[in-house]
Design an enzyme around this catalytic site. Structure first.
Site, mmCIF file in Angstrom:
data_model
loop_
_atom_site.group_PDB
_atom_site.id
_atom_site.type_symbol
_atom_site.label_atom_id
_atom_site.label_comp_id
_atom_site.label_asym_id
_atom_site.label_seq_id
_atom_site.Cartn_x
_atom_site.Cartn_y
_atom_site.Cartn_z
ATOM 1 N N ASP A 63 0.866 -1.179 0.000
ATOM 2 C CA ASP A 63 0.000 0.000 0.000
ATOM 3 C C ASP A 63 0.906 1.233 0.000
ATOM 4 O O ASP A 63 1.629 1.470 0.976
ATOM 5 C CB ASP A 63 -0.893 -0.035 1.249
ATOM 6 C CG ASP A 63 -1.834 1.154 1.326
ATOM 7 O OD1 ASP A 63 -1.674 2.103 0.529
ATOM 8 O OD2 ASP A 63 -2.728 1.126 2.196
ATOM 9 N N TYR A 155 -9.928 14.091 -4.936
ATOM 10 C CA TYR A 155 -9.055 13.630 -6.027
ATOM 11 C C TYR A 155 -8.350 14.825 -6.705
ATOM 12 O O TYR A 155 -7.141 14.781 -6.962
ATOM 13 C CB TYR A 155 -9.929 12.866 -7.020
ATOM 14 C CG TYR A 155 -9.215 12.235 -8.189
ATOM 15 C CD1 TYR A 155 -8.462 11.072 -8.047
ATOM 16 C CD2 TYR A 155 -9.340 12.785 -9.471
ATOM 17 C CE1 TYR A 155 -7.845 10.484 -9.144
ATOM 18 C CE2 TYR A 155 -8.730 12.198 -10.568
ATOM 19 C CZ TYR A 155 -7.979 11.053 -10.398
ATOM 20 O OH TYR A 155 -7.377 10.468 -11.473
HETATM 21 P P1 NDP Z 1 -6.827 1.641 -12.287
HETATM 22 O O1 NDP Z 1 -7.897 1.695 -11.247
HETATM 23 O O2 NDP Z 1 -7.109 0.957 -13.584
HETATM 24 O O3 NDP Z 1 -5.486 1.008 -11.651
HETATM 25 C C1 NDP Z 1 -5.023 1.467 -10.423
HETATM 26 C C2 NDP Z 1 -3.704 0.831 -10.091
HETATM 27 O O4 NDP Z 1 -3.245 1.395 -8.852
HETATM 28 C C3 NDP Z 1 -3.770 -0.667 -9.862
HETATM 29 O O5 NDP Z 1 -2.559 -1.262 -10.291
HETATM 30 C C4 NDP Z 1 -3.899 -0.779 -8.340
HETATM 31 O O6 NDP Z 1 -3.422 -2.024 -7.800
HETATM 32 C C5 NDP Z 1 -2.992 0.361 -7.914
HETATM 33 N N1 NDP Z 1 -3.301 0.839 -6.560
HETATM 34 C C6 NDP Z 1 -4.467 1.332 -6.086
HETATM 35 N N2 NDP Z 1 -4.358 1.650 -4.780
HETATM 36 C C7 NDP Z 1 -3.079 1.356 -4.426
HETATM 37 C C8 NDP Z 1 -2.345 1.449 -3.218
HETATM 38 N N3 NDP Z 1 -2.906 1.900 -2.083
HETATM 39 N N4 NDP Z 1 -1.044 1.050 -3.204
HETATM 40 C C9 NDP Z 1 -0.465 0.553 -4.323
HETATM 41 N N5 NDP Z 1 -1.098 0.456 -5.504
HETATM 42 C C10 NDP Z 1 -2.393 0.851 -5.552
HETATM 43 O O7 NDP Z 1 -6.415 3.167 -12.530
HETATM 44 P P2 NDP Z 1 -5.989 3.938 -13.881
HETATM 45 O O8 NDP Z 1 -5.056 3.105 -14.662
HETATM 46 O O9 NDP Z 1 -7.193 4.488 -14.528
HETATM 47 O O10 NDP Z 1 -5.233 5.198 -13.254
HETATM 48 C C11 NDP Z 1 -3.834 5.202 -13.019
HETATM 49 C C12 NDP Z 1 -3.423 6.587 -12.574
HETATM 50 O O11 NDP Z 1 -3.788 7.537 -13.568
HETATM 51 C C13 NDP Z 1 -4.109 7.045 -11.280
HETATM 52 O O12 NDP Z 1 -3.219 7.795 -10.507
HETATM 53 C C14 NDP Z 1 -5.237 7.913 -11.781
HETATM 54 O O13 NDP Z 1 -5.622 8.848 -10.827
HETATM 55 C C15 NDP Z 1 -4.579 8.570 -12.976
HETATM 56 N N6 NDP Z 1 -5.502 9.106 -13.963
HETATM 57 C C16 NDP Z 1 -6.413 8.293 -14.568
HETATM 58 C C17 NDP Z 1 -7.292 8.822 -15.496
HETATM 59 C C18 NDP Z 1 -8.303 7.991 -16.198
HETATM 60 O O14 NDP Z 1 -9.126 8.575 -16.914
HETATM 61 N N7 NDP Z 1 -8.312 6.684 -16.058
HETATM 62 C C19 NDP Z 1 -7.268 10.256 -15.831
HETATM 63 C C20 NDP Z 1 -6.259 11.001 -15.132
HETATM 64 C C21 NDP Z 1 -5.420 10.436 -14.238
HETATM 65 P P3 NDP Z 1 -4.422 -3.316 -7.653
HETATM 66 O O15 NDP Z 1 -4.672 -3.798 -9.063
HETATM 67 O O16 NDP Z 1 -3.676 -4.276 -6.834
HETATM 68 O O17 NDP Z 1 -5.675 -2.778 -7.000
#
Ligand code: NDP
Length: 247
Positions: A63, A155
């Protein structure tokens, strides 16, 4: 291949944008340390796909909001790979709602993962990058960190904070040949955005001049650019990857 012999540590590297970045950097020859929260199956699937590109890859469940846990993971990555050249702070979550009804814990949790998590990783790799006199830090922010968004105060605050963190770290480490940049994606198709109601998705899509959602690969291209030698004189920048959404 531009990133041969380099190691990239990517948080949230198991799914969505982080996964696309892992695959893209691996295509350039980088070894990959992939940090994820708890979805072991997704992490194993991504690991296999990265491995198929002929680079080294290891997964670490942690985490990012936990200071001691991230310290231990960074230590393991340094031992396993012998160093880190590129840090991508991508792990993120949403807990959307109007401020009127937003729970204190939903505000705090989003800040602790999206913003404090990035601080933890940078903090633990800071002296490593200083000693090496090289390094690339890429923080995945968002266009809502630039513009705000109703229903996403937690966020947006985290993503805006990430931009302040990026610029401060960029100033602190520029003299050591370490760059720190942010990418601000717009609306990208991933598990995160798939959870949005249909109506909200349609409204967002109609506001994008490019008339399409972005792909995780669109963001990964920007990350590969910032990680490579061609971007060595770019630091403290916020690169929007949003199809014109936030112009
Ligand atoms: P997803 O929800 O598809 O993936 C999230 C990832 O983050 C997963 O690998 C998850 O791991 C990991 N994760 C979540 N919480 C934790 C934690 N506490 N510690 C370690 N790892 C963690 O997200 P996206 O791919 O859509 O987004 C990726 C990034 O891009 C984020 O920061 C998001 O805010 C940003 N973003 C996304 C946009 C979008 O439109 N999708 C737009 C702008 C920014 P696990 O699989 O194990 O849960």
């Amino acid at each position: 291949m531009k990133l041969n012999q380099k190691t990239a540590l990517i948080t949230g590297g198991s799914r969505g944008i982080g996964k696309a970045i892992a695959l893209r950097l691996a295509q350039e020859g980088a070894n990959i340390a992939l940090v994820y929260a708890g979805n072991h199956q997704a992490a194993e699937e991504t690991k296999a796909q990265v491995e198929a590109l002929g680079v080294r890859v290891k997964t670490y469940s942690c985490d990012v909001s936990d200071f001691e846990a991230t310290k231990a993971v960074v230590q393991s990555v340094l031992e396993d790979f012998g160093g880190v050249d590129i840090l991508v702070n991508n792990a993120g979550i949403v807990r959307d709602g109007l401020v009127l009804s937003m729970k204190e814990e939903d505000f705090a949790r989003v800040l602790s993962i999206n913003l404090t998590g990035a601080f933890h990783m940078i903090r633990h790799l800071y002296s490593h990058f200083m000693r090496k006199r090289s390094g690339r830090i890429i923080n995945i922010s968002s266009v809502v960190g630039l513009n705000g968004n109703a229903g996403q105060a937690n966020y947006s605050a985290a993503k805006a904070g990430l931009i302040g963190l990026t610029k401060s770290v960029a100033k602190e480490l520029a003299g050591r040949n370490v760059t720190c940049n942010a990418i601000a994606p717009g609306y990208i198709a991933s598990d995160m955005t798939a959870a949005l109601p249909e109506k909200a998705r349609e409204a967002i899509l109609s506001s994008i001049p490019a008339k399409r959602a972005g792909t995780p690969e669109d963001v990964a291209e920007a990350a590969a650019f910032l990680a490579g030698d061609a971007a060595s004189y770019i630091t403290g920048e916020v690169l929007r990857v949003d199809g014109g959404m936030s112009m």
